[in-house]
Write an enzyme that holds these catalytic residues in place. Structure first.
Site, PDB file in Angstrom:
ATOM      1  N   ASP A  13       4.999  18.503  -3.662  1.00 12.89           N
ATOM      2  CA  ASP A  13       3.684  18.219  -4.258  1.00 12.89           C
ATOM      3  C   ASP A  13       2.633  17.837  -3.219  1.00 12.89           C
ATOM      4  O   ASP A  13       1.716  17.073  -3.504  1.00 12.89           O
ATOM      5  CB  ASP A  13       3.790  17.094  -5.307  1.00 12.89           C
ATOM      6  N   GLY A  15       0.556  19.942  -1.885  1.00 18.36           N
ATOM      7  CA  GLY A  15      -0.594  20.843  -1.952  1.00 18.36           C
ATOM      8  C   GLY A  15      -0.366  22.110  -1.132  1.00 18.36           C
ATOM      9  O   GLY A  15      -1.324  22.718  -0.636  1.00 18.36           O
ATOM     10  N   LYS A  16       0.887  22.521  -1.023  1.00 18.08           N
ATOM     11  CA  LYS A  16       1.202  23.727  -0.232  1.00 18.08           C
ATOM     12  C   LYS A  16       0.544  24.973  -0.815  1.00 18.08           C
ATOM     13  O   LYS A  16       0.130  25.864  -0.093  1.00 18.08           O
ATOM     14  CB  LYS A  16       2.725  23.958  -0.192  1.00 18.08           C
ATOM     15  N   ASN A  38      11.638  25.358 -10.111  1.00 18.89           N
ATOM     16  CA  ASN A  38      11.372  23.918 -10.009  1.00 18.89           C
ATOM     17  C   ASN A  38      10.031  23.649  -9.339  1.00 18.89           C
ATOM     18  O   ASN A  38       9.451  22.583  -9.520  1.00 18.89           O
ATOM     19  CB  ASN A  38      12.503  23.198  -9.238  1.00 18.89           C
ATOM     20  N   GLY A  40       5.983  23.936  -8.389  1.00 19.67           N
ATOM     21  CA  GLY A  40       4.725  24.156  -9.100  1.00 19.67           C
ATOM     22  C   GLY A  40       3.604  24.131  -8.088  1.00 19.67           C
ATOM     23  O   GLY A  40       3.250  23.063  -7.587  1.00 19.67           O
ATOM     24  N   HIS A  41       3.100  25.303  -7.710  1.00 19.39           N
ATOM     25  CA  HIS A  41       2.062  25.383  -6.687  1.00 19.39           C
ATOM     26  C   HIS A  41       0.717  25.668  -7.361  1.00 19.39           C
ATOM     27  O   HIS A  41       0.521  26.724  -7.949  1.00 19.39           O
ATOM     28  CB  HIS A  41       2.410  26.460  -5.661  1.00 19.39           C
ATOM     29  N   THR A  42      -0.189  24.691  -7.291  1.00 21.68           N
ATOM     30  CA  THR A  42      -1.448  24.791  -8.025  1.00 21.68           C
ATOM     31  C   THR A  42      -2.558  25.327  -7.130  1.00 21.68           C
ATOM     32  O   THR A  42      -2.745  24.844  -6.012  1.00 21.68           O
ATOM     33  CB  THR A  42      -1.848  23.386  -8.544  1.00 21.68           C
ATOM     34  N   ARG A 143      30.733  31.055  -4.490  1.00 19.43           N
ATOM     35  CA  ARG A 143      30.940  32.518  -4.521  1.00 19.43           C
ATOM     36  C   ARG A 143      31.252  33.028  -5.926  1.00 19.43           C
ATOM     37  O   ARG A 143      32.063  33.920  -6.109  1.00 19.43           O
ATOM     38  CB  ARG A 143      32.038  32.917  -3.507  1.00 19.43           C
ATOM     39  N   GLN A 219       9.145  22.634  -2.402  1.00 21.08           N
ATOM     40  CA  GLN A 219       9.554  21.227  -2.301  1.00 21.08           C
ATOM     41  C   GLN A 219       9.094  20.661  -0.943  1.00 21.08           C
ATOM     42  O   GLN A 219       8.061  21.079  -0.461  1.00 21.08           O
ATOM     43  CB  GLN A 219      11.060  21.058  -2.515  1.00 21.08           C
ATOM     44  N   THR A 295       6.773  19.718 -14.676  1.00 22.01           N
ATOM     45  CA  THR A 295       7.329  18.948 -15.796  1.00 22.01           C
ATOM     46  C   THR A 295       6.305  18.020 -16.445  1.00 22.01           C
ATOM     47  O   THR A 295       6.589  17.454 -17.497  1.00 22.01           O
ATOM     48  CB  THR A 295       8.499  18.075 -15.302  1.00 22.01           C
ATOM     49  N   GLY A 296       5.161  17.811 -15.816  1.00 19.55           N
ATOM     50  CA  GLY A 296       4.146  16.901 -16.368  1.00 19.55           C
ATOM     51  C   GLY A 296       4.483  15.424 -16.179  1.00 19.55           C
ATOM     52  O   GLY A 296       3.749  14.550 -16.617  1.00 19.55           O
ATOM     53  N   ARG A 297       5.601  15.136 -15.479  1.00 16.04           N
ATOM     54  CA  ARG A 297       5.987  13.728 -15.300  1.00 16.04           C
ATOM     55  C   ARG A 297       4.989  12.997 -14.399  1.00 16.04           C
ATOM     56  O   ARG A 297       4.502  13.578 -13.421  1.00 16.04           O
ATOM     57  CB  ARG A 297       7.370  13.633 -14.630  1.00 16.04           C
TER      58      ARG A 297
HETATM   59  P1  IMP Z   1      15.768  20.023  -8.789  1.00 10.70           P
HETATM   60  O1  IMP Z   1      15.167  20.756  -7.636  1.00 10.70           O
HETATM   61  O2  IMP Z   1      15.202  20.403 -10.116  1.00 10.70           O
HETATM   62  O3  IMP Z   1      17.259  20.049  -8.749  1.00 10.70           O
HETATM   63  O4  IMP Z   1      15.368  18.452  -8.622  1.00 10.70           O
HETATM   64  C1  IMP Z   1      15.868  17.643  -7.544  1.00 10.70           C
HETATM   65  C2  IMP Z   1      14.789  16.663  -7.085  1.00 10.70           C
HETATM   66  O5  IMP Z   1      13.744  17.364  -6.454  1.00 10.70           O
HETATM   67  C3  IMP Z   1      14.148  15.852  -8.218  1.00 10.70           C
HETATM   68  O6  IMP Z   1      13.790  14.572  -7.734  1.00 10.70           O
HETATM   69  C4  IMP Z   1      12.879  16.647  -8.526  1.00 10.70           C
HETATM   70  O7  IMP Z   1      11.871  15.845  -9.091  1.00 10.70           O
HETATM   71  C5  IMP Z   1      12.504  17.093  -7.104  1.00 10.70           C
HETATM   72  N1  IMP Z   1      11.718  18.325  -7.079  1.00 10.70           N
HETATM   73  C6  IMP Z   1      12.157  19.584  -7.256  1.00 10.70           C
HETATM   74  N2  IMP Z   1      11.135  20.456  -7.131  1.00 10.70           N
HETATM   75  C7  IMP Z   1      10.053  19.732  -6.855  1.00 10.70           C
HETATM   76  C8  IMP Z   1       8.694  20.086  -6.585  1.00 10.70           C
HETATM   77  O8  IMP Z   1       8.281  21.248  -6.552  1.00 10.70           O
HETATM   78  N3  IMP Z   1       7.854  19.040  -6.335  1.00 10.70           N
HETATM   79  C9  IMP Z   1       8.285  17.753  -6.311  1.00 10.70           C
HETATM   80  N4  IMP Z   1       9.539  17.391  -6.539  1.00 10.70           N
HETATM   81  C10 IMP Z   1      10.426  18.367  -6.809  1.00 10.70           C
END
Ligand code: IMP
Length: 417
Positions: A13, A15-16, A38, A40-42, A143, A219, A295-297
Protein backbone atom coordinates in the site's frame (compact mmCIF):
# COMPACT_ATOMS: atom_id res chain seq x y z
CA UNK A 1 18.28 1.92 -17.74
CA UNK A 2 16.01 -0.23 -19.97
CA UNK A 3 14.85 -2.46 -17.08
CA UNK A 4 13.35 -0.73 -14.06
CA UNK A 5 12.09 -2.70 -11.09
CA UNK A 6 9.50 -1.06 -8.83
CA UNK A 7 9.09 -2.52 -5.34
CA UNK A 8 7.32 -1.54 -2.13
CA UNK A 9 9.59 -0.82 0.84
CA UNK A 10 6.95 -1.27 3.55
CA UNK A 11 4.01 -3.59 4.22
CA UNK A 12 2.38 -2.86 0.85
CA UNK A 13 0.00 0.00 0.00
CA UNK A 14 2.88 2.41 -0.63
CA UNK A 15 1.33 3.75 -3.83
CA UNK A 16 3.20 1.56 -6.33
CA UNK A 17 0.29 1.68 -8.78
CA UNK A 18 0.61 5.40 -9.26
CA UNK A 19 4.41 5.30 -9.54
CA UNK A 20 4.28 2.50 -12.13
CA UNK A 21 1.55 4.29 -14.09
CA UNK A 22 3.68 7.45 -14.15
CA UNK A 23 6.86 5.65 -15.25
CA UNK A 24 4.96 3.53 -17.80
CA UNK A 25 4.41 6.57 -20.04
CA UNK A 26 7.67 5.79 -21.86
CA UNK A 27 7.77 2.00 -21.48
CA UNK A 28 6.82 -0.71 -23.95
CA UNK A 29 5.73 -3.14 -21.24
CA UNK A 30 4.95 -3.45 -17.56
CA UNK A 31 5.53 -6.95 -16.18
CA UNK A 32 3.96 -7.87 -12.84
CA UNK A 33 6.23 -10.25 -10.98
CA UNK A 34 4.53 -11.12 -7.70
CA UNK A 35 1.29 -11.63 -5.83
CA UNK A 36 -2.19 -12.00 -7.26
CA UNK A 37 -5.66 -10.73 -6.50
CA UNK A 38 -4.51 -9.77 -2.98
CA UNK A 39 -2.95 -6.60 -4.42
CA UNK A 40 -4.87 -3.37 -4.97
CA UNK A 41 -3.06 -0.77 -7.07
CA UNK A 42 -4.99 2.50 -7.25
CA UNK A 43 -4.55 4.98 -10.09
CA UNK A 44 -6.53 8.24 -10.40
CA UNK A 45 -6.88 9.19 -14.01
CA UNK A 46 -9.19 11.43 -16.06
CA UNK A 47 -11.29 12.26 -13.00
CA UNK A 48 -11.94 8.57 -12.18
CA UNK A 49 -10.37 6.01 -9.86
CA UNK A 50 -9.18 2.68 -11.21
CA UNK A 51 -8.14 -0.08 -8.80
CA UNK A 52 -6.06 -2.79 -10.44
CA UNK A 53 -5.60 -6.13 -8.73
CA UNK A 54 -3.98 -8.49 -11.21
CA UNK A 55 -3.67 -6.46 -14.40
CA UNK A 56 -0.31 -4.60 -14.45
CA UNK A 57 -0.74 -0.91 -13.53
CA UNK A 58 0.94 0.50 -16.61
CA UNK A 59 -1.77 -0.94 -18.88
CA UNK A 60 -3.84 2.23 -18.50
CA UNK A 61 -1.35 3.68 -21.03
CA UNK A 62 -2.65 2.54 -24.39
CA UNK A 63 0.77 1.80 -25.92
CA UNK A 64 2.05 -0.31 -23.04
CA UNK A 65 1.80 -4.11 -23.00
CA UNK A 66 1.12 -5.95 -19.72
CA UNK A 67 2.78 -9.20 -18.72
CA UNK A 68 2.10 -11.40 -15.70
CA UNK A 69 5.07 -13.47 -14.58
CA UNK A 70 5.38 -17.02 -13.39
CA UNK A 71 5.89 -15.89 -9.79
CA UNK A 72 2.32 -14.57 -9.64
CA UNK A 73 -0.74 -16.65 -8.72
CA UNK A 74 -3.67 -15.84 -10.95
CA UNK A 75 -7.38 -15.98 -10.14
CA UNK A 76 -8.77 -16.43 -13.67
CA UNK A 77 -12.36 -15.45 -12.80
CA UNK A 78 -11.24 -12.23 -11.09
CA UNK A 79 -8.73 -11.51 -13.86
CA UNK A 80 -11.38 -11.69 -16.59
CA UNK A 81 -13.79 -9.57 -14.53
CA UNK A 82 -11.04 -7.00 -14.14
CA UNK A 83 -10.31 -6.84 -17.87
CA UNK A 84 -14.05 -6.43 -18.59
CA UNK A 85 -14.36 -3.65 -15.99
CA UNK A 86 -11.33 -1.91 -17.50
CA UNK A 87 -12.85 -2.09 -20.98
CA UNK A 88 -16.11 -0.59 -19.75
CA UNK A 89 -14.17 2.24 -18.06
CA UNK A 90 -12.50 3.05 -21.39
CA UNK A 91 -9.22 1.16 -20.87
CA UNK A 92 -9.46 -2.03 -22.94
CA UNK A 93 -6.42 -4.28 -22.59
CA UNK A 94 -7.13 -5.99 -25.93
CA UNK A 95 -4.41 -8.46 -26.82
CA UNK A 96 -1.74 -6.45 -24.96
CA UNK A 97 -2.15 -8.63 -21.84
CA UNK A 98 -0.14 -11.88 -21.69
CA UNK A 99 0.18 -14.31 -18.80
CA UNK A 100 3.00 -16.80 -18.17
CA UNK A 101 2.07 -20.39 -19.17
CA UNK A 102 3.70 -21.48 -15.93
CA UNK A 103 1.78 -19.09 -13.64
CA UNK A 104 -0.24 -21.00 -11.04
CA UNK A 105 -3.99 -20.56 -10.83
CA UNK A 106 -6.05 -19.90 -7.69
CA UNK A 107 -8.84 -22.49 -7.40
CA UNK A 108 -11.95 -21.40 -5.44
CA UNK A 109 -11.39 -24.25 -2.94
CA UNK A 110 -8.17 -22.53 -1.84
CA UNK A 111 -10.22 -19.70 -0.33
CA UNK A 112 -12.08 -22.18 1.88
CA UNK A 113 -8.80 -23.79 2.93
CA UNK A 114 -7.42 -20.36 3.82
CA UNK A 115 -10.54 -19.43 5.79
CA UNK A 116 -10.14 -22.60 7.85
CA UNK A 117 -6.42 -22.00 8.43
CA UNK A 118 -7.03 -18.44 9.59
CA UNK A 119 -9.78 -19.62 11.94
CA UNK A 120 -7.45 -22.27 13.39
CA UNK A 121 -4.80 -19.64 14.12
CA UNK A 122 -7.20 -17.79 16.42
CA UNK A 123 -5.61 -14.66 17.90
CA UNK A 124 -2.42 -15.26 15.86
CA UNK A 125 -4.30 -15.03 12.54
CA UNK A 126 -2.26 -13.47 9.73
CA UNK A 127 -5.18 -11.28 8.66
CA UNK A 128 -4.91 -12.36 5.02
CA UNK A 129 -6.89 -10.80 2.20
CA UNK A 130 -8.86 -14.07 1.83
CA UNK A 131 -7.98 -14.42 -1.86
CA UNK A 132 -6.54 -17.94 -1.60
CA UNK A 133 -2.97 -16.71 -2.07
CA UNK A 134 -1.24 -18.81 0.63
CA UNK A 135 -2.81 -22.15 -0.39
CA UNK A 136 -2.00 -21.45 -4.07
CA UNK A 137 1.71 -21.04 -3.27
CA UNK A 138 1.61 -24.07 -0.95
CA UNK A 139 0.29 -26.26 -3.77
CA UNK A 140 2.80 -24.78 -6.20
CA UNK A 141 5.75 -25.74 -4.04
CA UNK A 142 4.18 -29.07 -3.07
CA UNK A 143 4.06 -29.73 -6.85
CA UNK A 144 0.30 -30.23 -6.85
CA UNK A 145 -0.81 -26.94 -8.38
CA UNK A 146 -2.70 -26.02 -11.55
CA UNK A 147 -0.85 -23.86 -14.07
CA UNK A 148 -2.26 -21.76 -16.88
CA UNK A 149 -0.83 -24.17 -19.44
CA UNK A 150 -3.07 -26.92 -17.97
CA UNK A 151 -6.07 -24.93 -19.18
CA UNK A 152 -4.95 -25.30 -22.80
CA UNK A 153 -6.79 -28.66 -22.65
CA UNK A 154 -10.22 -28.42 -21.01
CA UNK A 155 -10.25 -32.10 -20.03
CA UNK A 156 -6.95 -31.75 -18.21
CA UNK A 157 -7.93 -28.73 -16.10
CA UNK A 158 -11.44 -30.08 -15.43
CA UNK A 159 -10.04 -33.31 -13.98
CA UNK A 160 -7.44 -31.38 -11.93
CA UNK A 161 -10.22 -29.18 -10.58
CA UNK A 162 -12.29 -32.26 -9.67
CA UNK A 163 -9.32 -33.76 -7.84
CA UNK A 164 -8.95 -30.57 -5.77
CA UNK A 165 -12.65 -30.64 -4.90
CA UNK A 166 -12.43 -34.28 -3.82
CA UNK A 167 -9.45 -33.52 -1.61
CA UNK A 168 -11.03 -30.50 0.11
CA UNK A 169 -12.97 -30.70 3.37
CA UNK A 170 -15.97 -28.56 2.43
CA UNK A 171 -17.92 -27.03 5.34
CA UNK A 172 -21.61 -27.97 5.53
CA UNK A 173 -23.83 -25.93 3.26
CA UNK A 174 -20.98 -24.62 1.06
CA UNK A 175 -20.71 -27.54 -1.39
CA UNK A 176 -23.16 -26.25 -3.97
CA UNK A 177 -21.60 -22.80 -4.20
CA UNK A 178 -18.14 -24.32 -4.42
CA UNK A 179 -19.25 -26.63 -7.24
CA UNK A 180 -20.60 -23.67 -9.21
CA UNK A 181 -17.46 -21.62 -8.51
CA UNK A 182 -15.29 -24.50 -9.72
CA UNK A 183 -17.17 -24.68 -13.02
CA UNK A 184 -16.73 -20.93 -13.45
CA UNK A 185 -13.04 -21.40 -12.63
CA UNK A 186 -12.58 -23.99 -15.38
CA UNK A 187 -14.43 -21.81 -17.91
CA UNK A 188 -12.42 -18.72 -17.02
CA UNK A 189 -9.09 -20.57 -17.03
CA UNK A 190 -9.81 -21.92 -20.52
CA UNK A 191 -10.69 -18.43 -21.74
CA UNK A 192 -7.59 -16.94 -20.11
CA UNK A 193 -5.36 -19.61 -21.69
CA UNK A 194 -5.65 -17.68 -24.97
CA UNK A 195 -3.29 -15.18 -23.31
CA UNK A 196 -0.70 -17.81 -22.28
CA UNK A 197 2.84 -16.85 -23.29
CA UNK A 198 6.53 -17.29 -22.60
CA UNK A 199 7.01 -14.04 -20.69
CA UNK A 200 10.81 -14.31 -20.48
CA UNK A 201 11.06 -14.39 -24.27
CA UNK A 202 8.75 -11.36 -24.64
CA UNK A 203 10.69 -9.30 -22.07
CA UNK A 204 14.05 -10.27 -23.57
CA UNK A 205 12.87 -9.32 -27.06
CA UNK A 206 11.87 -5.81 -25.92
CA UNK A 207 15.10 -5.25 -23.98
CA UNK A 208 17.25 -6.54 -26.83
CA UNK A 209 15.43 -4.19 -29.20
CA UNK A 210 16.35 -1.23 -26.97
CA UNK A 211 12.87 -0.80 -25.42
CA UNK A 212 12.07 -0.10 -21.77
CA UNK A 213 10.34 -2.56 -19.46
CA UNK A 214 9.07 -1.96 -15.93
CA UNK A 215 8.96 -4.94 -13.57
CA UNK A 216 6.12 -4.21 -11.16
CA UNK A 217 6.18 -5.74 -7.69
CA UNK A 218 3.21 -6.26 -5.40
CA UNK A 219 2.85 -6.05 -1.61
CA UNK A 220 6.11 -4.86 -0.02
CA UNK A 221 9.52 -5.92 1.26
CA UNK A 222 8.29 -6.27 4.86
CA UNK A 223 5.66 -8.77 3.63
CA UNK A 224 8.24 -10.88 1.78
CA UNK A 225 8.33 -14.49 3.06
CA UNK A 226 12.15 -14.48 3.22
CA UNK A 227 12.94 -10.92 4.22
CA UNK A 228 9.73 -9.65 5.84
CA UNK A 229 8.17 -9.92 9.27
CA UNK A 230 7.64 -13.71 9.10
CA UNK A 231 5.18 -15.34 9.74
CA UNK A 232 3.09 -12.18 9.24
CA UNK A 233 3.88 -12.01 5.54
CA UNK A 234 2.36 -12.91 2.21
CA UNK A 235 3.41 -16.06 0.34
CA UNK A 236 4.94 -14.71 -2.88
CA UNK A 237 8.37 -13.04 -3.08
CA UNK A 238 8.15 -9.24 -3.14
CA UNK A 239 11.77 -8.09 -3.43
CA UNK A 240 13.64 -6.81 -6.49
CA UNK A 241 15.77 -9.89 -7.08
CA UNK A 242 12.67 -12.07 -7.45
CA UNK A 243 11.70 -10.07 -10.58
CA UNK A 244 14.27 -11.99 -12.63
CA UNK A 245 13.12 -15.38 -11.35
CA UNK A 246 9.43 -14.62 -11.86
CA UNK A 247 9.77 -13.15 -15.33
CA UNK A 248 12.18 -15.84 -16.51
CA UNK A 249 15.06 -13.55 -17.48
CA UNK A 250 18.66 -13.72 -16.33
CA UNK A 251 20.06 -11.27 -13.78
CA UNK A 252 21.26 -8.07 -15.44
CA UNK A 253 21.79 -4.41 -14.52
CA UNK A 254 18.52 -2.76 -13.58
CA UNK A 255 17.38 0.43 -11.91
CA UNK A 256 15.50 -0.35 -8.70
CA UNK A 257 12.92 2.17 -7.49
CA UNK A 258 11.75 1.61 -3.92
CA UNK A 259 8.33 3.08 -3.19
CA UNK A 260 8.04 4.48 0.33
CA UNK A 261 5.06 6.15 1.93
CA UNK A 262 5.79 9.38 3.87
CA UNK A 263 4.46 7.59 6.98
CA UNK A 264 3.80 3.91 7.78
CA UNK A 265 0.74 1.70 7.36
CA UNK A 266 -0.02 -1.98 7.72
CA UNK A 267 -3.11 -4.16 7.28
CA UNK A 268 -3.47 -7.54 8.95
CA UNK A 269 -1.56 -8.80 11.99
CA UNK A 270 2.12 -8.64 12.88
CA UNK A 271 4.67 -6.32 14.50
CA UNK A 272 4.57 -2.59 13.72
CA UNK A 273 6.99 -0.68 16.00
CA UNK A 274 5.79 2.84 15.11
CA UNK A 275 2.06 2.11 15.17
CA UNK A 276 0.05 4.98 16.71
CA UNK A 277 -3.08 3.86 18.51
CA UNK A 278 -3.97 7.47 19.37
CA UNK A 279 -5.67 10.40 17.68
CA UNK A 280 -2.56 11.09 15.55
CA UNK A 281 -2.87 7.60 14.05
CA UNK A 282 -6.54 8.24 13.38
CA UNK A 283 -5.72 11.55 11.74
CA UNK A 284 -3.19 9.88 9.44
CA UNK A 285 -5.84 7.30 8.51
CA UNK A 286 -8.46 9.96 7.83
CA UNK A 287 -6.21 12.32 5.87
CA UNK A 288 -4.55 9.53 3.91
CA UNK A 289 -7.84 7.64 3.37
CA UNK A 290 -6.08 4.58 4.69
CA UNK A 291 -8.53 1.80 3.94
CA UNK A 292 -7.54 -1.35 2.01
CA UNK A 293 -8.06 -1.13 -1.77
CA UNK A 294 -8.84 -4.88 -1.90
CA UNK A 295 -10.68 -5.57 1.36
CA UNK A 296 -11.73 -2.09 2.58
CA UNK A 297 -10.17 -2.82 5.99
CA UNK A 298 -8.94 0.21 7.98
CA UNK A 299 -5.14 0.30 7.86
CA UNK A 300 -3.01 0.58 10.99
CA UNK A 301 -1.08 3.88 10.83
CA UNK A 302 2.09 5.34 12.36
CA UNK A 303 5.14 7.52 11.75
CA UNK A 304 7.78 6.52 9.23
CA UNK A 305 10.22 3.89 10.51
CA UNK A 306 13.57 4.85 8.99
CA UNK A 307 15.27 1.81 10.59
CA UNK A 308 13.02 -0.54 8.62
CA UNK A 309 13.15 1.61 5.48
CA UNK A 310 16.96 1.58 5.51
CA UNK A 311 16.79 -2.20 5.78
CA UNK A 312 14.36 -2.43 2.83
CA UNK A 313 16.52 -0.12 0.69
CA UNK A 314 19.48 -2.44 1.35
CA UNK A 315 17.56 -5.69 0.71
CA UNK A 316 16.42 -4.39 -2.69
CA UNK A 317 19.62 -2.56 -3.66
CA UNK A 318 17.50 0.51 -4.39
CA UNK A 319 18.88 3.04 -6.87
CA UNK A 320 16.36 5.62 -5.73
CA UNK A 321 13.21 6.15 -3.69
CA UNK A 322 9.76 7.30 -4.82
CA UNK A 323 8.21 9.02 -1.80
CA UNK A 324 4.41 8.98 -1.83
CA UNK A 325 1.59 10.74 0.04
CA UNK A 326 3.81 13.59 1.25
CA UNK A 327 0.79 15.93 1.05
CA UNK A 328 -0.95 13.92 3.82
CA UNK A 329 1.60 15.18 6.36
CA UNK A 330 0.64 18.86 5.80
CA UNK A 331 -0.92 20.41 8.93
CA UNK A 332 0.91 18.29 11.54
CA UNK A 333 2.84 20.77 13.75
CA UNK A 334 5.60 18.23 14.28
CA UNK A 335 6.48 15.06 12.36
CA UNK A 336 8.34 12.21 13.99
CA UNK A 337 10.70 9.79 12.30
CA UNK A 338 11.87 6.60 14.01
CA UNK A 339 15.67 6.70 13.65
CA UNK A 340 16.64 3.93 16.11
CA UNK A 341 15.15 1.47 18.56
CA UNK A 342 15.70 1.75 22.30
CA UNK A 343 19.15 0.49 23.26
CA UNK A 344 20.23 1.32 19.68
CA UNK A 345 20.78 -2.40 19.20
CA UNK A 346 18.92 -2.54 15.94
CA UNK A 347 20.19 0.30 13.78
CA UNK A 348 21.20 -2.20 11.13
CA UNK A 349 18.76 -4.93 11.99
CA UNK A 350 17.80 -7.85 9.81
CA UNK A 351 14.07 -8.22 10.31
CA UNK A 352 13.21 -11.23 12.42
CA UNK A 353 11.87 -12.36 15.74
CA UNK A 354 11.89 -9.71 18.42
CA UNK A 355 10.66 -6.83 16.27
CA UNK A 356 7.47 -6.74 18.34
CA UNK A 357 9.60 -5.87 21.39
CA UNK A 358 11.45 -2.97 19.71
CA UNK A 359 10.56 0.46 21.05
CA UNK A 360 11.12 3.32 18.61
CA UNK A 361 13.33 6.32 19.31
CA UNK A 362 11.96 9.31 17.40
CA UNK A 363 13.63 12.35 15.89
CA UNK A 364 11.06 15.18 15.72
CA UNK A 365 11.06 17.44 12.67
CA UNK A 366 9.07 20.64 12.15
CA UNK A 367 5.86 20.22 10.15
CA UNK A 368 4.36 22.62 7.60
CA UNK A 369 0.90 24.13 7.38
CA UNK A 370 0.65 24.85 3.63
CA UNK A 371 -1.44 22.51 1.50
CA UNK A 372 1.03 20.98 -0.99
CA UNK A 373 -1.53 18.75 -2.72
CA UNK A 374 -0.84 18.67 -6.45
CA UNK A 375 2.46 20.58 -6.16
CA UNK A 376 4.78 19.67 -9.06
CA UNK A 377 7.83 21.82 -8.31
CA UNK A 378 10.47 20.98 -5.69
CA UNK A 379 11.42 24.62 -5.06
CA UNK A 380 7.79 25.52 -4.35
CA UNK A 381 7.55 23.07 -1.43
CA UNK A 382 7.71 24.59 2.08
CA UNK A 383 11.24 24.56 3.52
CA UNK A 384 10.13 22.07 6.22
CA UNK A 385 8.80 19.63 3.61
CA UNK A 386 12.08 19.75 1.68
CA UNK A 387 13.96 19.25 4.94
CA UNK A 388 11.80 16.21 5.73
CA UNK A 389 12.63 14.66 2.34
CA UNK A 390 16.35 15.37 2.72
CA UNK A 391 16.32 13.91 6.24
CA UNK A 392 14.75 10.68 4.93
CA UNK A 393 17.41 10.46 2.21
CA UNK A 394 20.16 10.66 4.81
CA UNK A 395 18.47 8.06 7.07
CA UNK A 396 17.45 5.57 4.41
CA UNK A 397 20.58 5.57 2.27
CA UNK A 398 19.12 6.38 -1.17
CA UNK A 399 18.12 9.56 -2.98
CA UNK A 400 14.45 10.55 -3.31
CA UNK A 401 14.03 11.11 -7.05
CA UNK A 402 10.23 11.17 -7.23
CA UNK A 403 7.66 12.65 -4.84
CA UNK A 404 3.93 12.12 -5.12
CA UNK A 405 1.92 15.06 -3.84
CA UNK A 406 -1.62 14.01 -4.69
CA UNK A 407 -3.77 11.25 -6.10
CA UNK A 408 -3.79 12.36 -9.75
CA UNK A 409 -1.31 10.60 -12.05
CA UNK A 410 0.53 13.90 -12.75
CA UNK A 411 0.75 15.13 -9.12
CA UNK A 412 4.44 14.30 -9.11
CA UNK A 413 7.72 16.09 -8.47
CA UNK A 414 10.71 14.61 -10.33
CA UNK A 415 14.18 15.34 -8.98
CA UNK A 416 17.21 14.71 -11.10
CA UNK A 417 20.68 14.05 -9.66
P1 IMP B 1 -2.30 -12.71 1.76
O1 IMP B 1 -1.31 -12.14 0.79
O2 IMP B 1 -3.72 -12.49 1.38
O3 IMP B 1 -1.98 -14.12 2.11
O4 IMP B 1 -2.12 -11.88 3.16
C1 IMP B 1 -0.93 -11.96 3.96
C2 IMP B 1 -0.63 -10.60 4.58
O5 IMP B 1 -0.24 -9.69 3.58
C3 IMP B 1 -1.82 -9.96 5.31
O6 IMP B 1 -1.35 -9.20 6.41
C4 IMP B 1 -2.40 -9.02 4.26
O7 IMP B 1 -3.10 -7.94 4.83
C5 IMP B 1 -1.10 -8.55 3.59
N1 IMP B 1 -1.28 -8.12 2.21
C6 IMP B 1 -1.44 -8.91 1.12
N2 IMP B 1 -1.55 -8.15 0.01
C7 IMP B 1 -1.44 -6.88 0.41
C8 IMP B 1 -1.45 -5.64 -0.30
O8 IMP B 1 -1.55 -5.55 -1.53
N3 IMP B 1 -1.31 -4.52 0.47
C9 IMP B 1 -1.14 -4.59 1.81
N4 IMP B 1 -1.11 -5.72 2.50
C10 IMP B 1 -1.26 -6.86 1.81
Amino acid sequence: MPLRIVVGLGWGDEGKGKVVDHLAAGSLAVARFSGGANAGHTVKVDGGTIVLHQVPSGMLRSGTAGFVGSGCVVDPVAMLEETRALASSGYPVGDRLRVACSAHLVHPAYKLVEEEEERARGSSAIGTTGRGIGPAYVRKFARRGIRLEDALDRHVIASMSDAILEGTAVPAGRGEALGAASEAFVDAACELSARAADIGRLVDAILEGGGDVIAEGAQGTLLDPDHGTYPYVTSGSCTASSAFQSLGIGPRPAEVAGVMKAYSTRVGGGPFPTELSCSTGEELRRKGNEYGATTGRPRRCGWLDAVLMRYSVAVNGCSWIALTLLDVLGGFPSIEVCTAYEGDLHRDLRVGRGLERCRPVYTPLPGWSADIRGERCWDALPREARRYVEFLESCCGAPVRMISTGPHRDDVIRRTP
